[in-house]
Structure formats: structure tokens, C-alpha cells
Design an enzyme around this catalytic site. Structure first.
Site, short mmCIF file in Angstrom:
data_model
loop_
_atom_site.label_atom_id
_atom_site.label_comp_id
_atom_site.label_asym_id
_atom_site.label_seq_id
_atom_site.Cartn_x
_atom_site.Cartn_y
_atom_site.Cartn_z
N ARG A 151 -7.92 -0.14 0.71
CA ARG A 151 -9.02 0.32 -0.14
C ARG A 151 -9.43 -0.71 -1.18
NH1 ARG A 151 -4.28 3.08 -1.11
NH2 ARG A 151 -3.65 3.76 -3.20
N ARG A 162 -10.84 -0.24 -10.35
CA ARG A 162 -10.10 0.40 -9.27
C ARG A 162 -10.91 0.21 -7.99
NH1 ARG A 162 -9.05 6.42 -11.12
NH2 ARG A 162 -7.99 6.53 -9.09
N HIS A 163 -10.26 0.35 -6.85
CA HIS A 163 -10.96 0.41 -5.57
C HIS A 163 -12.02 1.51 -5.62
CE1 HIS A 163 -8.68 4.07 -5.01
NE2 HIS A 163 -7.64 3.39 -5.49
N GLY A 164 -12.98 1.47 -4.70
CA GLY A 164 -13.91 2.59 -4.58
C GLY A 164 -13.16 3.85 -4.15
N GLU A 214 -0.44 -0.05 -5.76
CA GLU A 214 -0.31 1.15 -6.58
C GLU A 214 1.15 1.57 -6.73
OE1 GLU A 214 -1.14 2.58 -8.88
OE2 GLU A 214 -2.34 4.40 -8.62
N ASN A 245 -8.34 9.97 -2.11
CA ASN A 245 -8.89 10.45 -3.39
C ASN A 245 -9.63 11.76 -3.17
OD1 ASN A 245 -9.78 7.15 -4.64
ND2 ASN A 245 -7.96 8.35 -5.04
N HIS A 274 -5.40 -0.44 -8.80
CA HIS A 274 -5.24 1.02 -8.72
C HIS A 274 -5.04 1.61 -10.12
CE1 HIS A 274 -4.55 0.53 -4.32
NE2 HIS A 274 -4.08 -0.64 -4.72
#
Lengths: 474, 474
Positions: free
Chosen positions: B297, B247-249, B317, B254, B382
Site C-alpha cells: 500500500r 500515510r499510504h492511500g 507498520e 482500512n 503508516h
């Protein structure tokens, strides 16, 4: 042949464009589909049908036919002259229009196209090598060659007749003269210039033999090539082909203005089924087959027809989710927000727990590929589904698909006419309600009930808040 | 060989079953896929991967491997003995287990399966003729033969090593002895019994040469055959292959517990991106490529990695429609009905104007087919999308897909292990919020806010109605 022969060196092209573009657009690496083959091998028909399929399934595709560019540039020059490799003037003209077509391909990709289809002979290996160098090495696209090979004499003869009938090159000639002309052109075509695509090649290619009976596939690579193979493996060019479509006969829910559900036919619907059976049984269509949805009303409509019947789930009506079985008036009363959304964008709107037109188009994909193979088939389905099917065959703009007219008690007959279809509406003389609801002018959430009601078709009903219940006499 | 040799005449089978069945189930005509080829030609791997793909895309498929039936019936008999055409006992045993496998194929279709995959050698033409008579003529199914041909010696050697490693037939032997055993079996295989599928055949078939470099396709017919070709044309069996997923950071949303949107990485997310780049740059993976979604992201997460990067829309996503950018608490406040529906059936639930997990699985199809061809690829995407991707590779039951654990700041490494995949979770030492929300016990519409809140993961927030805002220290 040096790269200059296609005039590509004069202007420097940006390198690795595809990566930048795909970062911008989120696309897969764009694809050039380049046809290969002698004249009258069915390239143009396949190119146009492929374009339609790709666009319908959400991939932006466009055909660039070299013959169109040639005619534009040199309208008075015969196509036997243009292929004369000894003639310098012809070579120059060929370079020029090829250059234009290739440039337009690139432009199409730059403005966001996924796939450009280059419809021409591309008979010589060095021409293909050149396309590969330009599109793959320089621009970072992918290229797929589709070679159309016809070994069957009867098939070839049919193709020649089609070319005479359809190509603008022969429009000015009398039929027999045109056939002679094209046969002369074919026998004059410098055979040594045509080199079959090499099976050891580094290119990705598909060899399409004898109208699709055999297909040879080499190094298919990337999602767009997969989609192209998908279509090519299903496509069977046919000179004669007829498909019939009809909605089920009027159902009990149609009478009441209710959507979806799984009710029986109304008495008038049963009468339509009787006449429909009479029509197909008396016409004695060879090898006729019938597909219905899984719903009772389509199966009852097929009942008297003497032909094998299959019921397919993908032909079921649009699932209206929480609104199944409701009248439009009830939907407006209970879910005014949903109803307004639907009116705002009928193509994309999904009923909660239900479907949108886009969803139907997606679940129809395998059915449509089957229809590319089928002949003498009657499809008995539903309003929204048949809108999507007809939209595919008639190349309808997608936003207009949910408003296509598919009236009850009407057979829609599609017959092949070259690249396109002839459409006949055969209206049966059996009264029925009209279920067509056009887009109202006011689609805002806070519109009045009257504003919503204005385009709701007449039906038997008992909605208490409706001022003038409209009854239709059977 | 008479029909009795497969034992099919003892029990009369219902004729034209498929039409009845498809009327009952709304399916297309069911398909038998029968493999053809000498041992160690990659049939079993392809069969199992094909099964997984078909099931994932909504077509019920199951593999029936003749070798499994053989081992069950005659566990102590070597497979060189069983193929001895001179040995009557062997012939009898062969008949018996073939009969069982065929019967199970039929049963699988009768209980609603779309496709049965018969994994065996089917080397002799009359065996294939028999399968055709039974499945097509008697039962009205369709049959597609897939012939696996390996002309490349190195490829064959690799296949032999795999067979030794994976097949239960050689589990009891030491490695070198097993290789000798299989080579003996191959040289003993009665070559005259193996007849290539005839290119003039009336059968539908696919010839799969040298691990998919070339494919020859004859008379593909029907939607299931189209789906099979779809997969076969993309599949490249590889001995070694590694795919990376992350996943993205951690993103700004988030941190706030908001879903969807297109925000930047949080400071911790940026730190993860730095470590990720360090990891991949120092490991010097040959020909590494990176795919991200179109969202900032994921692109920011790929930023420092020295490899070509492509951004693909299908990796975006799950679209939460009208709930984009909201916290779960806000969704509960504004759309309690929607939230309850989602908890009741997270796989199928679609946000209004948004997507469901099923929708993602569908839009991922082309990406997954690409992943079948790819090697050394890092996919940065995602939570919901990676759940669907991993669900595909790990053959996860679809209802469990929306609850697969795909934590932030973790690389998931998939390496081929025969028919299956090894999975490694490489957790990076960078703090982050937890975005995993398990299904709450109470999924009814009228549940209390507390009942909803119970499984909402901790995050920074300022929702006024939340009793104890939980803050996490960075």
C-alpha cells in the site's frame, strides 16, 4: 590505473542495483567498508571485531581479507614480492586476487548482505578512487574508508608481534625470524605508494589514530556508516585484557524453581559470594571493577569484593512479565499456550509485558560497547543476560544463544587471544541447583504436562500436580 | 581563576556521588556535555536537537543555556558588556549566573537525569579546567566538550542571521540593527580569551567543524558519550529543509476496519496516489526522494511520483502479531484481555509476537538519524510509525504519541523554523475512512463489548455481534 586493472570492465554490472535490492529487501543502501593503512596497523583485528558487532546488532556484515585471497591464489609467493610495483607478474597476481575479493563483496551484497568489509592496504589513492567508481558510481552502494594510523612506536611493535603470532603468512617461520621478515617487509613497502586519505576528499572516511585515542571523521553518511562509527569510536584494541562474568550466587527463587523476582541469596549462594570475594581479593587484580544488575541477588554476590561496584539496569535479568516469580510448572498450568510458544522459539518469544532474548540483546548494546573499552572488569548478572553477552564475545549463532550453558557458582574468564577470546570456566566448589532447561522434543500447544515437565530442572517444590516432587539436599 | 570563581567551594558537594546514584538508579555514570565556541557557531541549535534525540532514545537529558540565566539575572545588560573581562561588575554577574546554571545541572543529575547539556561559550581553558575539576574530580561524573568551529564565511553569516532571528537578546531590535549589534559583539569578543580545545588534552571532546563536514573525536568514553557522538556525527544543521510525510492511500483493509496485513489500495486510495503524484510532480521539488515501507500500500501510493524510491523495513507498520488482519471487534471477541491491556497502556503494550510503540521508536532510531541529514524527502509510511516519527520532531510527550492524529489522505509538511519545526497539514480532497481510535473510558478487562466498541472508528464490516453495522458510502 585504468578500471580494467581490477578486471571490472569485462562483465557489465547492473546499475542502480541498490535501489532495486532495497525495494526487494527493505534495506538501507548497502555499504562497503574499505580499510586503508600499512601492514601491522591493526586493520584485520578491527575488521573482524566490527563484523561481529554489526552482525550482533542485526546488520549482515562479512569481512573479505585480501591476504586470504592472496594466499589462496599464490600460496608460495612471499608478501614482499607481491607488493613490488616493478614486478609485472606480481602486479598481475595482485589484480587477480583483488578482483576476486571485490566480486565476492558484490555477491555478498546481492544475496542480502548489508555491509561488506574489504580488509587490505588500499594504500594508493587511485586504488581508492577505483573502489569509489565501482561501488558508488557504478553500483550505487556507499563506501566508507577506515584508515588505521599508528604513530606510537611501542604500539607498532606490539602490532608486529601480533601479526607474527596470528597471520598465516608467518606460521611457517620461527618467531624471531618472522619478526625480522615483517620488519623487512615494512621497510621495503614502497612508501611512495602509500598516500594518506586526503582530508579534502569527497570520500566518507574515518581516520583511526593510535588505537582509537583520536578519531577524525569526514562526511559520515547513511545509517550503516553511523553504526560503524559507533563501534569504531568505542573500540580500544588491547594486547592484554581480561573480563570476568558470573551469575549471582544461588537465590531463594532458584531453590524453588521460580523465575525472575528479586529475592535474597540462599545460604549456599551466600557461601559462593564469600568464596568469590576471597578469589578476587586474593588475586589482587589491578584496577578491578565490578558491575552488577539492580537485583539484590547480584549486589549480595558482589558484597565482599574489594573494588568499586556499579549497578546497571541493562544487566537485569530477562523480564518474564506476567510469569515473573512463577515456576515452570505454574506457567504450564496457567499459560500453556505461552509456554509452548516459548519452547518453539526461545530467542524471539516475549513474555506478555516482558522481554525476549532479542530484547535483551538490544538493551545490552551500550553495555557491550563499554566492554570493548573495559579491562579487569567483573560482571555479576543473570543467566539470560550472560548468555547474550557471551554470545556476543564468542560469536554464537543467535538461535543457540538461549541454550548457552552459564551454570551457577562459576566464574567465566575471557582473555584476549588475537581476534578471538580464550574462555575459562572456573567452577567453585559450592553445591547449587541446576537451572538449565533444554528444549523439549514436543513443543506443540496440546502437549501433555509430562511432555513439558521432562526438561524442567530439579528444584524444591510443592506443585500439587507434580507426581514426584524432587527435593535436593543442601 | 580559582574554584571560588564559580562559587562552588561555599557548599561542600558529596564525593563519589555517581557511584551511589548509579547503585540507586541503575544508571551509567552521568554525563555533562559542555559546549565550547564563539557566539553564532550553532551551539544552541545543536544543544537542543541533541537533547531531543537523547530523550527520545530513553536517556534523560536537559539543556541549560547560560544566556537564559544571564537574561534572567541581568535582563537590561547588553551581552557585549557582560563579556568585558576588564569590568568587575560584569565578571561578578557572570560568576553568579554560571554558578546558578552549574547548580541546576547538578540538581538535574541528582533527581535522576542522565545527561546535562551546558550551553555556553566556555572559551577559556581555565573555565573548562574548572568544569572538569568540579564535575569529574569532585562529583565523579564524566564530561564531554563539544567545540563548534565555523571556518566557512557563508555559514557564519547564515548563523548570524539565525541568531538575530531566534535569540531573545535581539528581539527588541530591528533586523539590520541587530545584525550590526551581533557583528560588533563578535569583533569585540576578547579573542585572546578564546582558546581552542587542546588536541593533547586529557578531556574527552568532539570538534564539530563547519556544520558537521568534519568531526574530530578525542577519547570518547562511556555509553552516553557514544550516544552523543552518534547524534553529532549525523546532525547537519540546515537553514532550509523540508520533510514530507504521508500515510499510504486508503487500503482495502482500512475499508474493512482490519489492522496490519499487506493489502492493495482501495479505489479511493489509488485516487489519492494519483493526486499525490500530481502534487509532487507539479511542484518540481529539487532532488526529491521518496521512502516507503515494504508494504504494497505504501509502494502503490508512491507509484506515480517522479523521484527515486527506496523501500525500508523500519518504516513498516506496527506488527500486530497474532492480531494481524483482524478487526478491533474480532480482537475483542478473541482476546479481550489483550485488548484491555492495549487500551490501558497503548505506548508500551506489545501484541503477542508483535510490537509496541516503544519497539517502533527503537527500530526507527537509524531512520531518524538519517532524517537529521536529509532534505526534500517524502516518507510514505503508516499510522503508528508516522506517529513515532512526528513525535520525535515535535517533541511530543511519549504517552501521547500513540494518540497523535495522522489522518489518511493528508500530507504533513515539516519545515525548519530555528530550533523547532513548522507543521503544515495538507488535506487532499479524497474521501476515506477514519482510522483514529481514541482511548475508551473503560479499560478494564471485564468491560462490556459496548464499552469497547464506543471508540472503534466506522468501517464496512460484517461482524455478526455488532448491532448496527455502519456502512460508509464511497
Amino acid at each position: 590505473m585504468a578500471p580494467t586493472s581490477l578486471g571490472m570492465t569485462s562483465k557489465e554490472e547492473p546499475k542502480e542495483r541498490c535501489m532495486k535490492s532495497s525495494q526487494a529487501h527493505g534495506h538501507f543502501v548497502p555499504l562497503i567498508v574499505a580499510f586503508v593503512g600499512l601492514p601491522a596497523r591493526g586493520k584485520t583485528v578491527l575488521a573482524h571485531k566490527l563484523e561481529r558487532y554489526l552482525n550482533y546488532t542485526g546488520h549482515l556484515a562479512r569481512v573479505f581479507s585480501l591476504s586470504t585471497y592472496r594466499r589462496k591464489l599464490a600460496p608460495d609467493i612471499g608478501c614482499d614480492f607481491i607488493f613490488d610495483p616493478q614486478n609485472e607478474e606480481a602486479t598481475e597476481i595482485r589484480k587477480q586476487y583483488t578482483h576476486e575479493a571485490i566480486n565476492d563483496c558484490k555477491q555478498w551484497i546481492y544475496i542480502g548482505g548489508d555491509i561488506a568489509i574489504l580488509d587490505g592496504t588500499h594504500a594508493a589513492m587511485d586504488v581508492r578512487q577505483l573502489l569509489y567508481s565501482l561501488f558508488v558510481k557504478q553500483l550505487g552502494f556507499k563506501i566508507l574508508f577506515i584508515e588505521c594510523i599508528v604513530e606510537d612506536e611501542i604500539l607498532l611493535e606490539g602490532n608486529i608481534n601480533d601479526t607474527v603470532r596470528l597471520s598465516e603468512d608467518y606460521a611457517h617461520l620461527e618467531y624471531n625470524q618472522a619478526v625480522k621478515e615483517i620488519q623487512k617487509k615494512l621497510s621495503n613497502f614502497p612508501q611512495h605508494m602509500y598516500q594518506l586519505v586526503n582530508t579534502e576528499s569527497i570520500f566518507s572516511y574515518i581516520k583511526f589514530y593510535n588505537a582509537g585515542e583520536n578519531i577524525f571523521v569526514h562526511r559520515i553518511d547513511g545509517p550503516f556508516q553511523t553504526k560503524v562509527l559507533n563501534f569504531v569510536s568505542c573500540f580500544r584494541p588491547m594486547r592484554k585484557k581480561t573480563l570476568y562474568f558470573t551469575r549471582h550466587g544461588e537465590s531463594e527463587f532458584n531453590l524453588l524453581g521460580r523465575i525472575g523476582g528479586d529475592t535474597d541469596l540462599s545460604p549456599r549462594g551466600h557461601f559462593y559470594a564469600t568464596l568469590l570475594a576471597k578469589y578476587f581479593n586474593s588475586n589482587k587484580i589491578e584496577n578491578l571493577r565490578v558491575w552488577t544488575s539492580e537485583k539484590k541477588r547480584t549486589k549480595q554476590t558482589a558484597n565482599g569484593i574489594k573494588a568499586p561496584v556499579e549497578s546497571l539496569a541493562p544487566l537485569n535479568e530477562l523480564d518474564a512479565g506476567i510469569c515473573e516469580g512463577m515456576t515452570y510448572e505454574e506457567i504450564q498450568m496457567k499459560f500453556p499456550q505461552e509456554f509452548a510458544w516459548r519452547d518453539q522459539d526461545k530467542l524471539r518469544y516475549r513474555y506478555p509485558w516482558g522481554e525476549s532474548y532479542i530484547d535483551i540483546m538490544s538493551r545490552l548494546e551500550l553495555v557491550l560497547l563499554e566492554l570493548e573499552r573495559e579491562d579487569s572488569l567483573l560482571v555479576i548478572s543473570h543467566q539470560a543476560v550472560l548468555r547474550c553477552v557471551l554470545g556476543y564475545f564468542l560469536n554464537t549463532e543467535s538461535d543457540k544463544v538461549p541454550y548457552l550453558g552459564v551454570p551457577l557458582h562459576t566464574v567465566i574468564k575471557l582473555t584476549i587471544n588475537g581476534y578471538d577470546w580464550n574462555v575459562d570456566y572456573i567452577k567453585f566448589n559450592v553445591d547449587c541447583v541446576d537451572t538449565y532447561r533444554s528444549q523439549p522434543e514436543n513443543c506443540s500447544v496440546d502437549r501433555s504436562n509430562e511432555d513439558v515437565l521432562v526438561t524442567i530442572p530439579k528444584h524444591f517444590d510443592s506443585n500439587p500436580w507434580r507426581k514426584e516432587p524432587t527435593l535436593i539436599n543442601i
